[in-house]
Design a protein around this motif. Structure first.
Motif, PDB file in Angstrom:
ATOM      1  N   ASP C 108       2.459  21.366 -10.258  1.00  0.00           N
ATOM      2  CA  ASP C 108       2.200  19.924 -10.301  1.00  0.00           C
ATOM      3  C   ASP C 108       0.845  19.612  -9.670  1.00  0.00           C
ATOM      4  N   THR C 109       0.209  18.581 -10.173  1.00  0.00           N
ATOM      5  CA  THR C 109      -1.076  18.132  -9.637  1.00  0.00           C
ATOM      6  C   THR C 109      -0.904  16.745  -9.034  1.00  0.00           C
ATOM      7  N   ILE C 110      -1.306  16.631  -7.789  1.00  0.00           N
ATOM      8  CA  ILE C 110      -1.093  15.412  -7.011  1.00  0.00           C
ATOM      9  C   ILE C 110      -2.414  14.676  -6.837  1.00  0.00           C
ATOM     10  N   SER C 111      -2.386  13.365  -7.050  1.00  0.00           N
ATOM     11  CA  SER C 111      -3.522  12.538  -6.641  1.00  0.00           C
ATOM     12  C   SER C 111      -2.972  11.309  -5.931  1.00  0.00           C
ATOM     13  N   SER C 112      -3.822  10.623  -5.197  1.00  0.00           N
ATOM     14  CA  SER C 112      -3.352   9.530  -4.347  1.00  0.00           C
ATOM     15  C   SER C 112      -4.116   8.245  -4.613  1.00  0.00           C
ATOM     16  N   THR C 113      -3.410   7.132  -4.422  1.00  0.00           N
ATOM     17  CA  THR C 113      -4.035   5.808  -4.466  1.00  0.00           C
ATOM     18  C   THR C 113      -3.639   5.043  -3.215  1.00  0.00           C
ATOM     19  N   SER C 114      -4.494   4.111  -2.822  1.00  0.00           N
ATOM     20  CA  SER C 114      -4.194   3.225  -1.698  1.00  0.00           C
ATOM     21  C   SER C 114      -4.519   1.793  -2.104  1.00  0.00           C
ATOM     22  N   THR C 115      -3.687   0.866  -1.669  1.00  0.00           N
ATOM     23  CA  THR C 115      -3.953  -0.563  -1.857  1.00  0.00           C
ATOM     24  C   THR C 115      -3.952  -1.217  -0.479  1.00  0.00           C
ATOM     25  N   VAL C 116      -4.972  -1.985  -0.204  1.00  0.00           N
ATOM     26  CA  VAL C 116      -5.047  -2.657   1.100  1.00  0.00           C
ATOM     27  C   VAL C 116      -4.040  -3.799   1.128  1.00  0.00           C
ATOM     28  N   VAL C 117      -3.094  -3.730   2.072  1.00  0.00           N
ATOM     29  CA  VAL C 117      -2.033  -4.748   2.137  1.00  0.00           C
ATOM     30  C   VAL C 117      -2.043  -5.494   3.460  1.00  0.00           C
ATOM     31  N   GLY C 118      -2.946  -5.153   4.359  1.00  0.00           N
ATOM     32  CA  GLY C 118      -3.002  -5.879   5.625  1.00  0.00           C
ATOM     33  C   GLY C 118      -4.353  -5.674   6.286  1.00  0.00           C
ATOM     34  N   LEU C 119      -4.804  -6.693   7.017  1.00  0.00           N
ATOM     35  CA  LEU C 119      -6.079  -6.635   7.737  1.00  0.00           C
ATOM     36  C   LEU C 119      -5.941  -7.486   8.988  1.00  0.00           C
ATOM     37  N   LYS C 120      -6.443  -6.995  10.097  1.00  0.00           N
ATOM     38  CA  LYS C 120      -6.429  -7.800  11.321  1.00  0.00           C
ATOM     39  C   LYS C 120      -7.584  -7.328  12.182  1.00  0.00           C
ATOM     40  N   ILE C 129      -7.716  -3.498  12.222  1.00  0.00           N
ATOM     41  CA  ILE C 129      -6.631  -2.671  11.706  1.00  0.00           C
ATOM     42  C   ILE C 129      -6.509  -2.890  10.200  1.00  0.00           C
ATOM     43  N   VAL C 130      -6.453  -1.765   9.474  1.00  0.00           N
ATOM     44  CA  VAL C 130      -6.313  -1.795   8.018  1.00  0.00           C
ATOM     45  C   VAL C 130      -4.952  -1.200   7.664  1.00  0.00           C
ATOM     46  N   TYR C 131      -4.160  -1.935   6.891  1.00  0.00           N
ATOM     47  CA  TYR C 131      -2.869  -1.449   6.398  1.00  0.00           C
ATOM     48  C   TYR C 131      -3.022  -1.091   4.925  1.00  0.00           C
ATOM     49  N   VAL C 132      -2.609   0.116   4.558  1.00  0.00           N
ATOM     50  CA  VAL C 132      -2.661   0.494   3.139  1.00  0.00           C
ATOM     51  C   VAL C 132      -1.284   0.942   2.657  1.00  0.00           C
ATOM     52  N   GLN C 133      -0.960   0.506   1.451  1.00  0.00           N
ATOM     53  CA  GLN C 133       0.238   0.986   0.743  1.00  0.00           C
ATOM     54  C   GLN C 133      -0.253   2.104  -0.170  1.00  0.00           C
ATOM     55  N   CYS C 134       0.280   3.299  -0.005  1.00  0.00           N
ATOM     56  CA  CYS C 134      -0.253   4.464  -0.730  1.00  0.00           C
ATOM     57  C   CYS C 134       0.805   5.067  -1.645  1.00  0.00           C
ATOM     58  N   GLU C 135       0.316   5.686  -2.683  1.00  0.00           N
ATOM     59  CA  GLU C 135       1.211   6.408  -3.589  1.00  0.00           C
ATOM     60  C   GLU C 135       0.587   7.748  -3.950  1.00  0.00           C
ATOM     61  N   ALA C 136       1.422   8.768  -3.987  1.00  0.00           N
ATOM     62  CA  ALA C 136       0.997  10.053  -4.542  1.00  0.00           C
ATOM     63  C   ALA C 136       1.613  10.152  -5.927  1.00  0.00           C
ATOM     64  N   LEU C 137       0.770  10.493  -6.891  1.00  0.00           N
ATOM     65  CA  LEU C 137       1.200  10.565  -8.292  1.00  0.00           C
ATOM     66  C   LEU C 137       1.112  12.005  -8.762  1.00  0.00           C
ATOM     67  N   ASN C 138       2.026  12.389  -9.651  1.00  0.00           N
ATOM     68  CA  ASN C 138       1.884  13.711 -10.266  1.00  0.00           C
ATOM     69  C   ASN C 138       1.076  13.603 -11.571  1.00  0.00           C
ATOM     70  N   GLN C 139       0.950  14.711 -12.267  1.00  0.00           N
ATOM     71  CA  GLN C 139       0.100  14.745 -13.470  1.00  0.00           C
ATOM     72  C   GLN C 139       0.650  13.879 -14.595  1.00  0.00           C
ATOM     73  N   ASP C 140       1.911  13.494 -14.493  1.00  0.00           N
ATOM     74  CA  ASP C 140       2.483  12.582 -15.491  1.00  0.00           C
ATOM     75  C   ASP C 140       2.457  11.135 -15.008  1.00  0.00           C
ATOM     76  N   HIS C 141       1.658  10.869 -13.998  1.00  0.00           N
ATOM     77  CA  HIS C 141       1.468   9.520 -13.453  1.00  0.00           C
ATOM     78  C   HIS C 141       2.757   8.943 -12.880  1.00  0.00           C
ATOM     79  N   GLN C 142       3.668   9.806 -12.478  1.00  0.00           N
ATOM     80  CA  GLN C 142       4.889   9.361 -11.798  1.00  0.00           C
ATOM     81  C   GLN C 142       4.653   9.358 -10.291  1.00  0.00           C
ATOM     82  N   VAL C 143       5.179   8.338  -9.634  1.00  0.00           N
ATOM     83  CA  VAL C 143       5.093   8.306  -8.177  1.00  0.00           C
ATOM     84  C   VAL C 143       6.016   9.385  -7.610  1.00  0.00           C
TER      85      VAL C 143
END
Lengths: 358, 358, 358
Positions: C108-120, C129-143
């Motif tokens: 499997d091949t893993i890649s990651s994304t982050s979305t900024v969901v908080g700042l203070k 402080i930076v809050y990120v919601q992250c996801e690791a996806l496989n090669q089929d774009h599944q979380v």
């Protein structure tokens, strides 16, 4: 325990009084061996044995693929027995009749069993010797390695009854007829340019010695990575406070592997290990020690029914600090007992397979 | 030798007088490269080059699979030549015309050959320089890497006759027309989000420098694991007593790998190495040294017939202790000769392939 | 910069003022995970969890193959976010809602994304402080893994405007209904001889503690190899001059992995990690520290619709120097805040899946 919430979930292992003759252990955590394990084993030892390194060479001889290094597989198989057999061991006393029965390939899954075949309580009543006959099985339930091992184990309850003494009959040497040579592997026409040496079985003489020219320092990370790779959880290798030396002890099996790798220079065509007849970890090895290897040919014998391959029984000495000039420096006989040079860390008696001249 | 049983089975390697022009060596112990080697290479260097790391990215460009890191393959191929060529070397003097001819994939088996193309005895009569033209071949007997290397080797018998001096003609730079670009690999539309940098071939200017921001301490286990992974048995890397520094010397090739990995930050789209034009291990590296990398763009040239990919010729400086502020600190010209800053451990002149803007 | 040729090709990473709510990062360098990574992970941690170790055991339960260790995958996925999110971080403050969504297999091949969901922004105006919601996806774009993480990041330009404070709502515990249990995996009839312990979900009680008996020294090569394997380029792990401690800091995730591996003895049937509810790296770990692990059962809950498998919420304490006698030694409450024993290096709140008695 000061802690009333603490429970007994942590495994305590077995003590001398927990063993009885005929008892069988199916050891935990089978291991699928992969090319990754082989890569790491090469990095940890510098091994260059060709049938473990080169797929086309192994395949041309009749192997399904390049094989997993014999000692890598042995250490993994032995590591599995530690939680049940030797986690409470005072000393690992020896092994005998180690037979490499079938080739192991990447993708195979190994698990181990042990049967108690000997028991002898020590005269002080505080510990005893446990002999186990062990087998490593692959995923098809075929025996791939078998061996006998004996360890000295503490009694937890010194009032526990003394078992009847039973001592197994052990062969000092695995006989030629008991060596397992893969039927479909053909050594005729072996291309020695693949190993870098023209010396074949016929060229080695009984009594001959080989001073292997390279040395290797074993660092703390090296031996602990190796021992974790083997999934051997014996605590004295990882935690100085669990070692009577107050230093992490290098796993003796890893010393064996380093010496086998160092012995490549002079034994290039010792393609695989067929048997380990016996061995002693004569003195401890610690991180930072530099290891050298010295071999002697103990015997040279034919394999029944085979003209293409023969067996050499070798003595492999591992020594720390400086190489031996001669194997006579390794040990002397004092009052009829072998007394080791304090720098000798390994004395291994093993049998290799080597192509014969055609 | 004090030991009358000792034999000459241990390989002595070749001395200067053993080499002659045109002599060909087929080096021992072919190596099947696996994903395990790649995993370990990443752990040893921190490499993040995308076509070695990510199968789908490599595959989308037209590669059969993710490729084995160019330098990992090169070190393995070079390591195979050590027992025959440089086990008795006093110094590794240089290499030239290193060409990465074909991609290498997990499962490929590499072996190496060397042909003696130059000889020059030193004026003191005790040693000489040997030039070899080497090739790494895969299991289909295709050349995958080729290079020239020259080493200074001791004479064993100083009375051996002086050979006629032959010096090969060496290119200082591998020309664009001689670079091998896989026909079926397509760089158009390369997705730079895969590497984290938008800078492509068009964005780099001759004379531009890049101060790579990261540093990396090389510990003893790191470099010895790496050098054993490469199956390079040169003794001074593993045994301090075999090193003139009385410390284990870090294999120069591993320093190259660490610097290449550090140079990722600023050269993210330098997808692969096409050639090494030359290189010097200016000063020794030892366990515990912290390495920094600094690059300069020496040249930027088009690849004949390709609009999707171009070549950058780079100078990569490796320095220990603290980063360079400018490449001018790396060396100075003293009496017309390059004199190195004593902290500079690597000066590499190499050529990378980088996608062009479309 | 003294060097007029130096350019801005080296990535500077992001500073506090570079982040804005809703910003999405597609992180660089996807990684194909291989059996080689698993082998190395076992060598680095001593892990013995059976579904990562043994193909036939995992397969018999309904997994496609043995699975990649949950924490190995998590560290790789998190490592990818470092260059964009935390290369300029002052501190990694925490994570929450870590969910292991789908099994990951070699290949499997893993890649990651982050979305900024908080700042203070901090009150001193120099960092935030930076809050990120992250996801690791496989090669089929599944979380395959998702998590929230928050870090304190420097401002580069202290005059940059102060962003509106946004704080994400975070669950303290991942609820049973939100745990992802593979539909086709069956825990009924799980053979406990594969793990070496008969204790199943039903046997663990809330409040129960387990003092895991083994310890492990982490050497410099161990943690730096691990962190490079994870392709986490945070500089303070590799270069003492980048660490406020003037020593290389051990990556906290690797401490987590070592503690998880040590916790095998007493939690043998905690087959996989379903969630990490929260965690703190309470004190730094350095090369040479010896780590011990202590667990407490925080909760035991059923999985909706499953009678074959249950969840245990565990507190895993990692401590250096000497084992804890009781979890009460780990921390105390001072003025309503948790105050840690200075030897405690990890306080992890996580949820495992364990077979139930049938």
């Amino acid at each position: 325990m000061h802690n009333s919430n603490a429970t007994n979930k942590s495994p305590r292992g077995n003590f001398f009084e927990d063993f009885h003759i005929g008892q069988v252990f199916h050891h935990a955590t089978p291991r699928t061996i992969s090319d990754g394990d082989s890569a790491l084993y090469i990095a940890l030892t510098g091994a260059r044995q060709v049938i473990h390194s080169a797929q086309p060479v192994a395949h041309a001889m009749g192997y399904k693929n390049r094989t997993i290094d014999d000692l890598l597989a042995f250490h993994m198989a032995l590591g599995k027995t530690v939680p049940d057999i030797s986690i409470n061991a005072i000393a690992n006393l020896g092994y005998a009749q180690v037979k490499f029965v079938k080739p192991i390939y990447a993708g195979d899954t190994i698990s181990s069993t042990s049967t108690v075949v000997g028991l002898k309580q020590n005269s002080d009543g505080k510990s005893g010797i446990v002999y186990v006959q062990c087998e490593a099985l692959n995923q098809d339930h075929q025996v791939v390695i078998s061996w006998v091992r004996w360890v000295m184990v503490r009694k937890n309850d010194t009032n526990a009854p003394t078992p009847e003494t039973v001592l197994p009959t052990l062969d000092t040497v695995v006989q030629a007829k008991d060596l397992d040579i893969p039927h479909d592997v053909e050594y005729n026409g072996f291309d020695t340019s693949m190993t870098g040496s023209d010396f074949l079985w016929d060229d080695y003489n009984v009594g001959e010695e080989i001073a292997h020219p390279s040395g290797m320092t074993i660092d703390e990370s090296d031996h602990t990575l190796a021992t974790k790779l083997y999934q051997n959880p014996a605590r004295l290798h990882f935690d100085a406070s669990k070692s009577t030396y107050n230093k992490r002890l290098v796993f003796g099996g890893h010393v064996m592997s380093v010496c086998r790798a160092l012995s490549y220079e002079g034994l290039e065509n010792a393609l695989s290990i067929a048997a380990i007849n016996g061995g002693a970890h004569c003195n401890p090895t610690f991180g930072g020690d530099t290891i050298y290897a010295h071999s002697a040919v103990l015997d040279r014998f034919e394999i029944p029914g085979r003209k293409d391959v023969g067996a050499l029984r070798l003595r492999l000495i591992g020594v720390k600090g400086a190489p031996l000039k001669s194997i006579a420096e390794a040990s002397s006989n004092v009052d009829g007992k072998r007394s080791y040079n304090p720098n000798v860390v390994l004395d291994l008696d093993y049998t290799v397979l080597m192509p014969r001249k055609s």
